[in-house]
Every structure is written in C-alpha cells, then in structure tokens.
Design a protein around this motif. Structure first.
Motif, mmCIF file in Angstrom:
data_model
loop_
_atom_site.group_PDB
_atom_site.id
_atom_site.type_symbol
_atom_site.label_atom_id
_atom_site.label_comp_id
_atom_site.label_asym_id
_atom_site.label_seq_id
_atom_site.Cartn_x
_atom_site.Cartn_y
_atom_site.Cartn_z
ATOM 1 N N ARG A 129 -20.903 -30.170 9.918
ATOM 2 C CA ARG A 129 -19.640 -30.868 9.696
ATOM 3 C C ARG A 129 -19.891 -32.367 9.660
ATOM 4 N NH1 ARG A 129 -16.364 -30.005 15.426
ATOM 5 N NH2 ARG A 129 -17.897 -30.996 16.806
ATOM 6 N N ARG A 158 -16.003 -42.927 11.520
ATOM 7 C CA ARG A 158 -15.273 -43.898 12.332
ATOM 8 C C ARG A 158 -15.438 -45.289 11.735
ATOM 9 N NH1 ARG A 158 -18.291 -47.234 15.576
ATOM 10 N NH2 ARG A 158 -20.499 -46.679 15.802
ATOM 11 N N VAL A 210 -13.257 -34.497 5.462
ATOM 12 C CA VAL A 210 -12.918 -35.279 6.646
ATOM 13 C C VAL A 210 -12.173 -36.526 6.179
ATOM 14 C CG1 VAL A 210 -15.159 -36.457 6.630
ATOM 15 C CG2 VAL A 210 -13.825 -36.363 8.734
ATOM 16 N N ASP A 269 -11.083 -36.103 17.689
ATOM 17 C CA ASP A 269 -10.305 -35.495 16.610
ATOM 18 C C ASP A 269 -10.908 -34.144 16.252
ATOM 19 O OD1 ASP A 269 -8.703 -37.760 16.440
ATOM 20 O OD2 ASP A 269 -10.132 -38.744 15.095
ATOM 21 N N SER A 276 -18.211 -36.357 10.409
ATOM 22 C CA SER A 276 -17.213 -37.142 11.129
ATOM 23 C C SER A 276 -17.403 -38.598 10.750
ATOM 24 C CB SER A 276 -17.332 -36.942 12.650
ATOM 25 O OG SER A 276 -18.605 -37.354 13.118
ATOM 26 N N THR A 332 -14.799 -33.952 17.553
ATOM 27 C CA THR A 332 -15.675 -35.077 17.226
ATOM 28 C C THR A 332 -15.738 -36.032 18.391
ATOM 29 O OG1 THR A 332 -13.941 -36.473 16.322
ATOM 30 C CG2 THR A 332 -14.959 -34.890 14.828
ATOM 31 N N ALA A 357 -12.348 -31.367 14.020
ATOM 32 C CA ALA A 357 -13.060 -31.339 12.743
ATOM 33 C C ALA A 357 -13.612 -29.936 12.541
ATOM 34 C CB ALA A 357 -14.193 -32.365 12.727
#
Length: 374
Positions: free
Chosen positions: A41, A45, A185, A27, A43, A23, A29
């Motif tokens: 996928r 933050r 996630v 990180d 992600s 990501t 993923a």
C-alpha cells in the motif's frame, strides 16, 4: 538504469504497535490484494512548504502474508513501479516535463521475515519546485506532478510488478515476483487540521528549535514550521533573517514573501541589507560576500512577490545593488509596471556597466516600446 531512492526504512514485525491497515498519520489505508504472499500500500504526507508549494512525500509499505516460513526478498526498482495521478473524475493528470536534476540511486534487496512488514519512502527530490502550488509529488524522473490550488481532490495510484528471476532462491530467502495493484491514496493538498489552542505553543516551540545551533534540529523545525500559515510565525522568521546562517536566512525570506503585514516586510528589509559581515561560518571573506549576494537576490525575489503595498517600491530601490542578479530582478519587475518611474529605471539600466544587465534592460525596454506602439 535509473532507480528509486528508498530510504527511511522502518521494519515493523508482528509485535508492532501499529494497527493493521493504519498509516503513520493514523488514516485508514487499504492494502492491495495478495500476490504470491505479498501485499502493499501507499501513504503520503506533506513534508514542508518550499517556494509556496506543499512538498509531498510518498511511502511504500510491503507486508509478508505468506504461509511459508522462509524470508521473502523484494527488490523494488524503477522498472518495477509505475504511478498515475487522477482527478476527481478519475481522469489522468498530466505529469511534469523538463529537466530532472536529482540523483536516482539503486535499491537494496529488501528482506521481509515471516509475518512482517517494511515501510520506506520512495522517490528522490529532483524536480524543480514551481511556485505556490497545492502539492508537488516527486517520484523520480518519470513521475512528477505539480497540482494546482483549485480545491479539487487528487489521488495517487500505483502498480508494483516484478518478473520471476531465474535464480529465485538464495541463502537469505525466496525472491518475490508478481503484480500488485496499489489502492489509490489521497494526495494531501492542504495543511492538516490543528487545534487552535495548540497553535501558539506549537509555533513557539518550533520557532525556538528553528533557531537552535544544531543544524539537524533547526532544519527539522524549519520544515514543520513552514506548514503553519499563521501570522504568529512572522517574528520567528524575522529572527531567522537576523541570524548569521545563510540557509536559515534564505528559507525565512521565502516564507516572509508570502505573509502580509509590516513585520513581514521588515524581515525582507533586513535581507535587502545583507552584507558579507552578516554571514557566519564562511571560510573566506569572498565566500561570505557571495552568500550575502545570494541572500540579497532572494530578498529581491521575495519583494517582487510580496503582498505588501510598499514592497515594489523597495525592490526598485535596489537597482544599483552590486549583484547583477539583483539588478536583473529589479529590471524584470520594473518591466511589469506601467509608470514613468519604471520606464526611467529601464532606460538607466540599459546603460549598466554589466553587459548581461544592460542587455536585459535593453530587451525589456524594446518590448515595452513595441507594446506602446501597438
């Protein structure tokens, strides 16, 4: 039909420097299983902190892994995506209820060339922000969660499903259809680790940018600085309250209300005293006065929740503020206090010249008196 806001689109071709399965934050993923040549996928933050709550933004990434050379067309709309948040035991967490005031826009048809990927933010920001929560996840009017500060880990899971279109081909490519189970996630519920040696210089850099004249630079720095819980941010927020920009003042008061110490309280005092002459770039004196009233109200709310032992006394001193919103905030704070001074204030404001202020004081006074009788 309501739809997701999709923006901040970043197209990543096979020449991208991003490593597969990584990501933006670095990180790992996992991608979903492939369906008709597509993988996806999620992600997440932390974007910033508002009202003491971490605002989390979510991204969807699509990857064309088809062996067909034609471009793939994908329309991600509100009907095609569902989400759920689960607790450490895998149980679903109830979503938010209530009014959603954000707009939900339509989605463009996204084009993924052969061996490419595209990453974009999903979800508007329309849910009200509850105070002092670990995270707010906002994915549209049907999907919103406020997660408490309970130390637990929470995960977001999703499904992307698009039915086969009658006309599944165009001059631009082939329209994708299928179902993708998006791997879970972890939802960020706390600040990212920061090198202690780097915090001081980072605060200085962000604080200076927050005070910059360029509004976009200032707002971006303001968001980043809000993620740092360190007493060295206080002087920068005090400078922000001293500025003539109402938006900057408002944000700084919100942050100072959650920080301890005399310096933080000094910033709230500046907010208390704001008048129209302290507001810059107002079109008229009346507009400036209205902005100043909003700032004083924000200062009153900040004093009501400030941890400083002198904050409540300062709030009560605002009982004769010209703003009815400020006076109502003072009254509501006084109603929560068990003292002769607060009772006397309620009685005085029950004679207020404004009917709304007078009515609220009378209502709270009656509740207090009924409570005393019991």
């Amino acid at each position: 039909m309501s739809r997701f806001v999709l923006y901040s689109i970043v197209v990543l071709t096979s020449l991208s420097l991003w490593a597969e399965g990584t990501t933006a934050a670095g990180d790992e993923a996992a991608w979903s299983e492939e369906s008709n040549g597509l993988r996806a996928r999620l992600s997440m933050r932390r974007s910033h902190v508002s009202n003491g709550t971490g605002i989390v933004v979510t991204y969807l990434e699509l990857k064309n892994v088809s062996d067909v050379g034609n471009p793939m067309l994908v329309t991600v709309d509100r009907d095609g995506m569902t989400f759920r948040v689960t607790d450490p035991d895998g149980r679903d967490v109830p979503g938010m209820f209530g009014p959603f005031s954000g707009r939900e826009f339509g989605t463009p048809e996204l084009t993924l060339p052969y061996d490419s990927s595209i990453r974009f933010r999903i979800g508007p920001t329309g849910w009200g922000i509850p105070g002092d929560q670990a995270a707010l996840v906002d994915l549209g009017s049907s999907f919103g969660w406020a997660l408490p500060r309970d130390g637990n880990a929470y995960d977001l899971r999703g499904v992307l499903e698009i039915a086969k279109a009658k006309d599944d081909r165009s001059a631009r490519g082939v329209r994708w259809h299928g179902r993708l189970e998006l791997p879970r996630v972890r939802i960020p519920t706390g600040p990212e680790p920061v090198d202690p040696a780097a915090v001081g210089p980072l605060i200085k850099e962000l604080g200076g940018r927050m005070l910059a004249a360029n509004g976009r630079v200032s707002e971006a720095a303001m968001r980043e600085l809000s993620l740092i819980d360190d007493p060295r941010v206080i002087p920068w927020y005090v400078k922000a309250v001293k500025s003539d920009r109402s938006g900057l003042k408002f944000h700084a008061l919100d942050r100072l209300s959650r920080l301890e110490g005399d310096d933080a309280l000094a910033g709230l005092k500046i907010g208390m005293a704001t008048r129209g002459a302290d507001i810059g770039n107002a079109t008229t004196a009346a507009v400036a006065a209205g902005s100043a009233e909003n700032i004083r109200h924000k200062a009153a709310v900040a004093l009501a929740r400030s941890p400083h032992p002198q904050a409540k006394a300062l709030l009560l001193s605002m009982e004769e503020d010209p703003s009815e919103a400020v006076r109502i905030t003072v009254i509501q704070a006084a109603a929560r206090m068990e003292s002769a001074e607060s009772l006397a204030l309620l009685k005085r404001r029950a004679q207020d010249g404004d009917p709304r202020v007078r009515g609220e004081a009378a209502r709270l006074l009656k509740l207090r008196e009924n409570g005393a009788e019991k």
